[in-house]
Write a protein that holds these residues in place. Structure first.
Motif, PDB file in Angstrom:
ATOM      1  N   PHE A 158       2.814   5.911  -7.343  1.00 52.49           N
ATOM      2  CA  PHE A 158       1.734   6.240  -7.991  1.00 52.49           C
ATOM      3  C   PHE A 158       1.068   4.864  -8.792  1.00 52.49           C
ATOM      4  O   PHE A 158       0.712   4.862  -9.810  1.00 52.49           O
ATOM      5  CB  PHE A 158       2.123   7.142  -9.163  1.00 52.49           C
ATOM      6  CG  PHE A 158       2.562   8.393  -8.656  1.00 52.49           C
ATOM      7  CD1 PHE A 158       1.699   9.183  -8.035  1.00 52.49           C
ATOM      8  CD2 PHE A 158       3.836   8.798  -8.862  1.00 52.49           C
ATOM      9  CE1 PHE A 158       2.317  10.527  -7.416  1.00 52.49           C
ATOM     10  CE2 PHE A 158       4.366   9.986  -8.631  1.00 52.49           C
ATOM     11  CZ  PHE A 158       3.610  10.995  -7.805  1.00 52.49           C
ATOM     12  N   GLY A 159       1.227   3.961  -7.987  1.00 51.46           N
ATOM     13  CA  GLY A 159       0.481   2.733  -8.333  1.00 51.46           C
ATOM     14  C   GLY A 159       1.276   1.462  -9.158  1.00 51.46           C
ATOM     15  O   GLY A 159       0.816   0.603  -9.613  1.00 51.46           O
TER      16      GLY A 159
ATOM     17  N   SER B 169       2.700   1.759  -3.251  1.00 45.68           N
ATOM     18  CA  SER B 169       1.688   2.127  -4.422  1.00 45.68           C
ATOM     19  C   SER B 169       1.337   3.513  -4.231  1.00 45.68           C
ATOM     20  O   SER B 169       1.388   4.294  -5.235  1.00 45.68           O
ATOM     21  CB  SER B 169       0.407   1.467  -4.257  1.00 45.68           C
ATOM     22  OG  SER B 169       0.534  -0.191  -4.294  1.00 45.68           O
ATOM     23  N   PHE B 170       1.353   4.284  -3.060  1.00 43.54           N
ATOM     24  CA  PHE B 170       1.012   5.453  -3.021  1.00 43.54           C
ATOM     25  C   PHE B 170       2.346   6.193  -3.507  1.00 43.54           C
ATOM     26  O   PHE B 170       2.329   7.396  -3.850  1.00 43.54           O
ATOM     27  CB  PHE B 170       0.861   6.001  -1.411  1.00 43.54           C
ATOM     28  CG  PHE B 170      -0.541   5.681  -0.990  1.00 43.54           C
ATOM     29  CD1 PHE B 170      -1.537   6.143  -1.911  1.00 43.54           C
ATOM     30  CD2 PHE B 170      -0.850   5.099   0.087  1.00 43.54           C
ATOM     31  CE1 PHE B 170      -2.912   5.878  -1.481  1.00 43.54           C
ATOM     32  CE2 PHE B 170      -2.076   4.844   0.299  1.00 43.54           C
ATOM     33  CZ  PHE B 170      -3.204   5.193  -0.202  1.00 43.54           C
ATOM     34  N   PHE B 171       3.513   5.896  -3.140  1.00 43.48           N
ATOM     35  CA  PHE B 171       4.827   6.593  -3.241  1.00 43.48           C
ATOM     36  C   PHE B 171       5.253   6.561  -4.978  1.00 43.48           C
ATOM     37  O   PHE B 171       5.826   7.166  -5.368  1.00 43.48           O
ATOM     38  CB  PHE B 171       5.814   6.307  -2.506  1.00 43.48           C
ATOM     39  CG  PHE B 171       5.792   6.555  -1.044  1.00 43.48           C
ATOM     40  CD1 PHE B 171       5.426   7.927  -0.382  1.00 43.48           C
ATOM     41  CD2 PHE B 171       5.907   5.766  -0.050  1.00 43.48           C
ATOM     42  CE1 PHE B 171       5.279   8.360   0.517  1.00 43.48           C
ATOM     43  CE2 PHE B 171       5.947   6.043   1.378  1.00 43.48           C
ATOM     44  CZ  PHE B 171       5.600   7.503   1.434  1.00 43.48           C
TER      45      PHE B 171
ATOM     46  N   VAL C  90       0.806  -1.162   0.049  1.00 39.98           N
ATOM     47  CA  VAL C  90      -0.034   0.012   0.032  1.00 39.98           C
ATOM     48  C   VAL C  90       1.012   1.183  -0.001  1.00 39.98           C
ATOM     49  O   VAL C  90       0.888   2.127  -0.861  1.00 39.98           O
ATOM     50  CB  VAL C  90      -0.981  -0.124   1.339  1.00 39.98           C
ATOM     51  CG1 VAL C  90      -1.437   1.368   1.464  1.00 39.98           C
ATOM     52  CG2 VAL C  90      -2.052  -1.139   0.843  1.00 39.98           C
ATOM     53  N   TYR C  91       1.950   1.228   1.011  1.00 44.12           N
ATOM     54  CA  TYR C  91       2.729   2.475   0.865  1.00 44.12           C
ATOM     55  C   TYR C  91       3.523   2.517  -0.235  1.00 44.12           C
ATOM     56  O   TYR C  91       3.724   3.726  -0.938  1.00 44.12           O
ATOM     57  CB  TYR C  91       3.866   2.481   1.976  1.00 44.12           C
ATOM     58  CG  TYR C  91       3.299   2.554   3.549  1.00 44.12           C
ATOM     59  CD1 TYR C  91       1.853   3.363   3.635  1.00 44.12           C
ATOM     60  CD2 TYR C  91       3.685   1.728   4.584  1.00 44.12           C
ATOM     61  CE1 TYR C  91       1.405   3.677   4.730  1.00 44.12           C
ATOM     62  CE2 TYR C  91       3.101   2.025   5.889  1.00 44.12           C
ATOM     63  CZ  TYR C  91       1.730   2.919   6.004  1.00 44.12           C
ATOM     64  OH  TYR C  91       1.358   3.149   7.178  1.00 44.12           O
TER      65      TYR C  91
END
Length: 72
Positions: A42-43, A38-40, A35-36
């Motif tokens: 951009f997926g 993916s946020f940093f 999850v982290y």
């Protein structure tokens, strides 16, 4: 809460659980790192997640289809 995460993990191919077992981490920490990441980024780890899910399901299907080389 534990039942909910177990249900989601089973429905989402079990990739984080398999990575956690192989590396020796809990599946929750692997899931959180996805999850982290993916946020940093951009997926982009989502693409990796789906590729791993496809690979795991393909291996599972091949193992169920034929157990040894000599099975017809």
């Amino acid at each position: 809460m534990k039942r909910l995460t177990d249900f989601i993990e089973r429905q989402s191919f079990g990739v984080c659980e398999a990575i956690g077992k192989r590396v020796g981490f809990s599946s929750g920490s692997v899931r959180l790192s996805f999850v982290y990441a993916s946020f940093f980024t951009f997926g982009s780890p989502i693409v990796l997640y789906f590729a791993l899910a496809f690979w795991m399901n393909a291996r599972r299907a091949l193992r169920q289809q034929r157990r040894t080389v000599w099975d017809l």
